[in-house]
Design an enzyme around this catalytic site. Structure first.
Site: not given
Ligand code: XMP
Length: 526
Positions: A70, A97-98, A183, A185, A241, A382
């Protein structure tokens, strides 16, 4: 009977939830990416704002908790926090992180503001492999983005990795709490997915068996329970969608689902007829086709301003939708193809993001109709929706269609929309589709299309001087449409598209290529 069903549902939910991960969002730009990675590892997860963490924790009973990064600093008193309860359940926690700084700060360690932001690549040195770094090399490259740093760890925690002098990972195996300063990710972190996998499988004991087939079974079950013996309606846009949402509901309630597909005159070449027949013949949906091109075009006459175009098209659509829906008077449910990013965006810690363009979902909820919403794709990204489509047996050409905006070609004709300009753009667009497809790039690029500019330029054809329209070519790559880059198309392809448009379409004598990324540009021109 109803009570028994309720108990069964609750039980079912608990079984699913023990295999799921709760991601607590502190406003990081990467929170959605964490969720994607977790789901790629076939573990179901949900994102919740830090302010709702405890409530969600009780309801969901997850197998593990991930605290996101964050932009704030835990050194600031008003910065986002979570109740101590989150750390006291014995449910494994991974702070990123945060998230790591919050763990340190909340459990008695010390976090200090850094002298400078560490941003970008760093080398990680693993000191203790433990469960988190099991099977990984001792040094590898990671991606950092932080200002503050952990100066001392809470009691019971051990440093697991360093990056230079900075603490990069820590953990307390007994309390089942871990934290990473970098991170895992982002793709720039080597072995990032393996670290997350270690957390999910070794630490949280997730089985990694969340598949699209499992999703479809539980979604169909939920839809049946929600709609009961009733009927539903669904506005189809021709996009992935709404089509996948309709197919799921159709699987659940069959022909009690009534679909509506409107020709607003702003669709691509031959789109109305071909999509309508695919809906009926290939997907076996019950669809009412509504040819309404003239209604839209007459309302758009002389309108130049993009937002006004969108508003008119949206309003007209809803009007037609209401007229049609009245024919299905017994329907009490409205099916919409809302996706997870739309849900998160409107509940993010940072609040709903600023409206840059007023996107409307085709089939946007008619305000005065008392219809309950059915949104079977609310939990999916998606690419997951595409997988559901494939799993449902939909034709890959349908599943991998490019996104197409609800206001259609109207936002690709700069200036007033007329039947003549629509015809020009449709032909140019068809050339772009054909050539991009032929080159095998249909699935590689996010979108490829032509835009008709309100500019005329001089040219020469044979011995004649021409003074005609200019078309811009827009081809972008993107993961989710939120950011995008212009596609580095082969020059030969650009040349073929340009020469075919100029030679085959009378009325366009020049083609330019748009080399603007998003941001600062947007994908559509209006
Ligand atoms: P922008 O132009 O905002 O587009 O970068 C991002 C993605 O959204 C699509 N788009 C729309 N979709 N109604 C829609 O349903 C709209 O008004 C609209 N405007 C843009 C665009 O095609 C791209 O995929």
């Amino acid at each position: 009977m109803a009570a028994a069903r309720d108990t069964q549902t609750k039980l079912g939910r608990t079984l699913i939830s023990r295999q799921s991960i709760l991601i607590v969002d502190f406003g990081s730009q990467y929170t959605q990416l964490i969720a994607r990675r977790v789901r790629e590892l076939r573990v179901y997860c949900e994102i919740v704002s830090f302010s709702q963490a405890v409530e969600k924790l009780r309801e969901m009973q997850p197998a593990g908790i991930i605290l996101s990064g964050g932009p704030d600093s835990v050194c600031r008193e008003q910065s986002p926090r979570v109740a101590p309860e989150v750390f006291a359940q014995g449910i494994p926690v991974l702070g990123i992180c945060y998230g790591l700084q919050l763990i340190a700060h909340s459990l008695g360690g010390a976090v200090v503001p850094g002298n400078q932001r560490e941003f970008g690549r760093a080398i990680l040195e693993v000191e203790e492999e433990g469960e988190l770094f099991a099977g990984l090399p001792r040094t590898f490259r990671v991606w950092m983005s932080h200002g503050d740093r952990v100066e001392s760890l809470p009691a019971g925690f051990r440093a697991l990795a360093q990056s230079g002098k900075i603490l990069a990972a820590a953990g307390n195996e007994e309390c089942r709490i871990w934290g990473l300063q970098f991170h895992p990710e982002v793709v720039h972190t080597q072995h990032g997915t393996a670290i997350l996998e270690n957390f999910l499988t070794r630490i949280c004991a997730c089985r990694g068996d969340w598949t699209m087939a499992a999703f479809i079974d539980s979604a169909v079950d939920r839809i049946r329970r929600k709609i009961g013996p009733g009927a539903a309606i669904c506005g189809l846009s021709g996009g992935v969608d709404s089509t996948v949402a309709a197919c799921l509901v159709h699987k659940a309630i069959g022909d009690r689902l009534n679909c509506i597909f409107v020709d607003n005159g702003l669709l691509r070449k031959n789109e109305y007829a071909s999509v309508l027949s695919s809906f009926r013949d290939h997907l076996h949906l019950k669809v009412a086709g509504v040819p309404a091109a003239e209604r839209f075009l007459s309302r758009l006459e002389g309108i130049e301003e993009p937002e006004q175009k969108r508003k008119i098209i949206g309003e007209e659509f809803i009007r037609i939708f209401e007229e049609e829906a009245r024919k299905f008077g017994d329907a009490k449910f409205l099916v919409q193809g809302t996706l997870y990013p739309d849900v998160i965006e409107s509940t993010s810690v940072l609040g709903p993001s600023a409206v840059i363009k007023s996107h409307h979902n085709v089939g946007g909820l008619p305000l005065e109709m008392e219809l309950a919403l059915v949104e079977p794709l609310r939990e999916l990204f998606k690419d997951e929706v595409r997988k559901v489509g494939e799993e449902l047996g939909m034709d890959p050409r349908f599943v991998h269609r490019q996104p197409f905006p609800g206001p259609g070609l109207a936002v690709r004709i700069i200036g007033p929309v007329t039947a003549e300009r629509l015809a020009l753009l449709r032909d140019a667009d068809a050339v772009v589709q054909e050539e991009v497809e032929k080159e095998g790039l249909g699935r590689v690029v996010w979108q490829a299309f032509a835009v008709l500019l309100p500019v005329r330029s001089v040219g020469v054809m044979g011995d004649d001087r021409t003074y005609e329209n200019v078309a811009a070519l827009r081809v972008v790559t993107s993961q989710d449409g939120m950011t995008a880059d212009w596609a580095r198309l082969p020059h030969e392809l650009l040349e073929r598209i340009s020469s075919r448009i100029v030679n085959e379409i009378r009325g366009i004598n020049r083609v330019v290529y748009d080399i603007t990324s998003k941001p600062p540009g947007t994908i559509e021109w209006e």
